[in-house]
Design a protein around this motif. Structure first.
Motif, short mmCIF file in Angstrom:
data_model
loop_
_atom_site.label_atom_id
_atom_site.label_comp_id
_atom_site.label_asym_id
_atom_site.label_seq_id
_atom_site.Cartn_x
_atom_site.Cartn_y
_atom_site.Cartn_z
N ARG A 176 0.56 -1.00 0.18
CA ARG A 176 -0.01 -0.17 -0.20
C ARG A 176 0.72 1.19 -0.05
N LEU A 177 2.28 1.46 0.56
CA LEU A 177 3.04 2.60 -0.24
C LEU A 177 3.16 2.96 -1.06
N ASN A 178 3.42 4.05 -1.24
CA ASN A 178 3.11 5.48 -2.11
C ASN A 178 4.79 6.48 -2.19
N VAL A 179 5.20 7.01 -3.19
CA VAL A 179 6.62 7.48 -3.18
C VAL A 179 6.70 8.21 -2.15
N GLU A 180 5.05 9.16 -1.82
CA GLU A 180 5.42 10.10 -1.03
C GLU A 180 5.52 9.50 0.98
N ASP A 181 5.17 8.00 0.50
CA ASP A 181 5.21 7.97 2.14
C ASP A 181 6.96 7.84 2.67
N LEU A 182 7.96 7.57 1.79
CA LEU A 182 9.25 7.25 2.25
C LEU A 182 9.75 8.47 2.44
N ASP A 183 10.65 8.31 3.44
CA ASP A 183 11.74 9.27 4.13
C ASP A 183 12.84 8.44 3.96
N ARG A 184 13.46 8.64 2.57
CA ARG A 184 14.67 7.90 2.10
C ARG A 184 16.09 8.22 3.05
N ALA A 185 16.11 9.84 3.20
CA ALA A 185 17.12 10.44 3.82
C ALA A 185 16.94 9.17 5.37
N ASN A 186 16.40 9.10 5.87
CA ASN A 186 16.28 8.10 7.44
C ASN A 186 16.12 6.35 7.31
N ARG A 187 16.52 6.29 5.86
CA ARG A 187 15.52 4.79 6.09
C ARG A 187 14.07 4.55 6.12
N ARG A 188 12.82 5.41 5.88
CA ARG A 188 11.67 5.33 6.94
C ARG A 188 10.62 5.13 5.41
N ALA A 189 9.33 4.44 5.97
CA ALA A 189 8.28 4.56 5.07
C ALA A 189 7.16 4.54 6.01
N LYS A 194 -1.56 -3.71 10.58
CA LYS A 194 -3.08 -4.22 10.89
C LYS A 194 -3.83 -3.70 12.44
N GLY A 195 -4.43 -3.47 11.87
CA GLY A 195 -5.73 -2.91 13.14
C GLY A 195 -5.42 -1.19 12.57
N GLY A 196 -4.76 -0.72 12.18
CA GLY A 196 -5.73 0.53 11.54
C GLY A 196 -4.32 1.82 12.35
N LYS A 197 -3.58 1.19 12.96
CA LYS A 197 -2.36 2.15 13.79
C LYS A 197 -1.03 2.17 12.60
N ALA A 198 -1.34 4.05 13.04
CA ALA A 198 -0.05 4.53 11.95
C ALA A 198 1.47 4.18 12.32
N ASP A 199 2.65 3.68 11.53
CA ASP A 199 3.60 3.35 12.25
C ASP A 199 4.46 4.05 11.13
N GLU A 200 6.37 3.77 11.24
CA GLU A 200 7.02 3.64 10.23
C GLU A 200 7.71 2.10 10.17
N LEU A 201 7.56 2.40 8.97
CA LEU A 201 8.67 0.90 8.00
C LEU A 201 9.93 1.15 8.04
#
Length: 340
Positions: A176-189, A194-201
């Motif tokens: 489900r990730l979009n390009v806008e969801d990436l924080d490329r400088a910090n290597r996070r997305a 599951k369950g609806g919680k917002a989080d960073e990969l």
């Protein structure tokens, strides 16, 4: 939390006593509204994915049952037939999930006073046996590295596999990730768990490099794309279409098929399972693994903390190498010399 029993669109308890009972379609609509606003034990609202899954499954299960009153008679057999016909040949986990959706709806109907004992309605339609997770699904690091490095495979697929492994995320959370969801400088997305919680990969350097090659100058739209072109008629959700190429977001089924074809039948969850097991072997704490994977219950991590055969063998080899060749001490040698 208040229920929908007073919604004007749904008949009240008095109407439930009529021969046909409450219209099934109206009862299902009331339940889905209730579900969409319900908070679980974690305190979060039911996720949109769960609501969509129930919205898809329940009309299939209740097909041909016009009024809830029918569930006390032939409607019960019809419900069983519908569920077995739609999902009887699916994996046990799928069958059990659909049955659970129906059970939730029946429990809600009972709470409103629209039907009798929901257990009686489902009697004879037992859960399918689900085997315990197979520890052999942990793939070795070497095989995963070879798979990701295999340039005979499309870069799209290899980048997805690298991200699934490094993040230990569920496939849906990555697809489900979009390009806008990436924080490329910090290597996070940024994603929704599951369950609806917002989080960073959290992803690794290898995945960051592959994302750079895959995305090029793209700045928005889905990261992982299928070969399908979306029609320009407004029927495809804008979020699921790449604005430049009009290619649609890659689906779970497509991603699973590509991985299975490139291996001897791996599934997408194998990469998540393997990553968590490998991280546990390397000394990651439970807190680290929960932060990586998005788990909120330590009990669900226990099967990942069991080391693989390869991990055990590697540690035993390391112990042997550190120990070196055994030689007797001076006291032992002196004892031998005096006893001869």
């Amino acid at each position: 939390m208040a229920t929908d029993r007073h919604l004007t669109a749904v008949p009240d308890r008095d109407n439930a006593e009529t021969p046909g009972g409450v219209p099934t379609a109206e009862a299902l609509a009331s339940f889905l509204r209730h579900l969409a606003g319900r908070r679980g034990r974690s305190g979060r609202i039911t996720s949109p994915e769960t609501v969509r899954a129930y919205t898809s499954a329940l009309p299939t299960a209740f097909t041909g049952i016009v009024h809830l009153g029918e569930l006390a008679r032939v409607g019960r057999d019809q419900l069983h037939t519908n569920i077995r016909g739609a999902w009887g040949g699916a994996a046990p986990s799928t069958f059990n999930a659909k049955r659970a959706a129906v059970a939730s709806a029946l429990a809600y109907f009972h709470d409103q006073g629209w039907i009798g004992d929901p257990a009686a309605v489902l009697h004879g339609l037992d859960r399918e046996h689900q085997p315990r997770p197979d520890d052999t699904r942990v793939r070795s690091r070497e095989r995963i590295d070879r798979l990701i490095a295999d340039k005979r495979r499309p870069l799209e697929d290899r980048t997805l596999w690298a991200m699934l492994y490094s993040t230990a995320a569920r496939a849906e959370e990555v697809l489900r990730l979009n390009v806008e969801d990436l924080d490329r400088a910090n290597r996070r997305a940024r994603t929704i768990r599951k369950g609806g919680k917002a989080d960073e990969l959290l992803y690794d350097i290898r995945t960051a490099r592959m994302l750079g090659q895959l995305l090029g100058r793209r700045t928005r739209g889905p990261i992982f794309l299928s070969a399908r072109i979306a029609p320009d008629d407004g029927t495809a959700p804008v979020r699921d279409v790449d604005p430049a190429s009009r290619r649609r977001r890659m689906t779970y089924r497509t991603a699973e098929r590509h991985l299975g074809a490139a291996t001897d039948g791996w599934n997408l969850h194998d990469l998540r399972h393997s990553r968590l097991t490998h991280a546990g072997e390397d000394g990651a704490t439970e807190a680290d693994l929960m932060n990586l994977s998005g788990h909120e219950d330590r009990r669900t991590l226990q099967r990942y903390l069991k080391p693989s055969k390869e991990g055990t063998q590697r540690r035993l080899d390391g112990i042997e190498a550190q120990r070196g060749t055994w030689t007797p001490s001076a006291d032992e040698l002196a004892d031998r010399m005096t006893t001869r």
